[in-house]
Design a protein around this motif. Structure first.
Motif, mmCIF file in Angstrom:
data_model
loop_
_atom_site.group_PDB
_atom_site.id
_atom_site.type_symbol
_atom_site.label_atom_id
_atom_site.label_comp_id
_atom_site.label_asym_id
_atom_site.label_seq_id
_atom_site.Cartn_x
_atom_site.Cartn_y
_atom_site.Cartn_z
ATOM 1 N N VAL A 19 44.508 29.863 36.140
ATOM 2 C CA VAL A 19 43.227 30.512 35.859
ATOM 3 C C VAL A 19 42.803 30.127 34.446
ATOM 4 O O VAL A 19 43.468 30.469 33.474
ATOM 5 N N LEU A 20 41.703 29.393 34.366
ATOM 6 C CA LEU A 20 41.182 28.931 33.080
ATOM 7 C C LEU A 20 39.881 29.650 32.756
ATOM 8 O O LEU A 20 39.048 29.880 33.644
ATOM 9 N N HIS A 21 39.731 30.014 31.481
ATOM 10 C CA HIS A 21 38.504 30.654 31.025
ATOM 11 C C HIS A 21 38.311 30.293 29.554
ATOM 12 O O HIS A 21 39.182 30.574 28.720
ATOM 13 N N HIS A 62 44.904 38.224 43.011
ATOM 14 C CA HIS A 62 44.485 39.628 43.052
ATOM 15 C C HIS A 62 45.687 40.563 43.003
ATOM 16 O O HIS A 62 45.684 41.567 42.272
ATOM 17 N N GLU A 63 46.743 40.249 43.739
ATOM 18 C CA GLU A 63 47.937 41.102 43.739
ATOM 19 C C GLU A 63 48.578 41.179 42.358
ATOM 20 O O GLU A 63 49.048 42.234 41.944
ATOM 21 N N ARG A 67 42.681 41.843 39.887
ATOM 22 C CA ARG A 67 41.320 41.352 39.639
ATOM 23 C C ARG A 67 40.987 40.265 40.657
ATOM 24 O O ARG A 67 41.859 39.492 41.050
ATOM 25 N N PRO A 68 39.705 40.165 41.055
ATOM 26 C CA PRO A 68 39.320 39.102 41.995
ATOM 27 C C PRO A 68 39.223 37.744 41.313
ATOM 28 O O PRO A 68 39.039 37.662 40.096
ATOM 29 N N GLY A 69 39.366 36.691 42.095
ATOM 30 C CA GLY A 69 39.238 35.346 41.565
ATOM 31 C C GLY A 69 38.737 34.385 42.624
ATOM 32 O O GLY A 69 38.717 34.708 43.809
ATOM 33 N N ARG A 98 39.217 30.704 38.698
ATOM 34 C CA ARG A 98 38.552 31.506 37.672
ATOM 35 C C ARG A 98 38.587 32.955 38.128
ATOM 36 O O ARG A 98 38.690 33.243 39.316
ATOM 37 N N MET A 99 38.525 33.847 37.144
ATOM 38 C CA MET A 99 38.459 35.280 37.427
ATOM 39 C C MET A 99 37.091 35.793 37.020
ATOM 40 O O MET A 99 36.575 35.417 35.968
ATOM 41 N N THR A 100 36.535 36.646 37.844
ATOM 42 C CA THR A 100 35.256 37.271 37.545
ATOM 43 C C THR A 100 35.398 38.133 36.289
ATOM 44 O O THR A 100 36.375 38.847 36.129
ATOM 45 N N ASP A 101 34.447 38.046 35.413
ATOM 46 C CA ASP A 101 34.423 38.866 34.193
ATOM 47 C C ASP A 101 35.679 38.702 33.345
ATOM 48 O O ASP A 101 36.179 39.672 32.768
#
Length: 147
Positions: A19-21, A62-63, A67-69, A98-101
């Motif tokens: 997960v990159l941000h 998510h688990e 958080r959703p992704g 990616r993760m939302t927010d």
């Protein structure tokens, strides 16, 4: 199944989430388990029977973060022979996600629960809990497969 010294190794498929941000990579450590035992990890887990690698990646993210992704791309597949430690071949499917927010300055505690009981699961290492600290690390300070 693959033969090695006469023993058949079972193949276990895994989904691995990068997960990159804002040029940061999501990582976590386990509470109550020394960093020298588990290291710094990214969300990942086994693919359930009948589940696609993509669906497993979204579920695992998510688990493990609560958080959703979303998947941005498939990075590739690697096979790891875990013998002689375990009589299995890990087939790992890597995804850039990616993760939302997402907020790279945020640190939070999240953990997995057993779907059948709703109770927190055990790592099986020194009695440690799956509850862990999540954070984003500067991407240029870690080695990742995503280019």
């Amino acid at each position: 199944m693959t033969s090695h010294n006469g023993a058949m190794a079972r193949e276990v498929e895994k989904a691995v989430c990068y997960v990159l941000h804002n040029n940061h990579l999501l990582v976590f450590t386990h509470n109550n388990v020394p960093l020298t035992v588990t290291g710094v990890q990214v969300p990942a887990g086994s693919i359930k029977p009948g589940e696609s690698p993509e669906r497993a990646a979204v579920r695992e993210l998510h688990e493990e973060t609560d958080r959703p992704g979303q998947i941005l791309s498939s990075v590739g597949v690697q096979r790891y022979d875990l013998r002689p430690t375990r009589n299995e071949i890990a087939v790992r499917h890597y995804f850039e996600m990616r993760m939302t927010d997402a907020d790279e300055s945020e640190r939070w505690v999240a953990g997995e629960s057993d779907p059948s009981t709703g109770r927190e699961t055990s790592l099986g290492l020194a009695g440690g809990s799956r509850c862990a600290m999540r954070t984003f690390l500067q991407r240029d300070s870690v080695n990742v497969l995503v280019q």
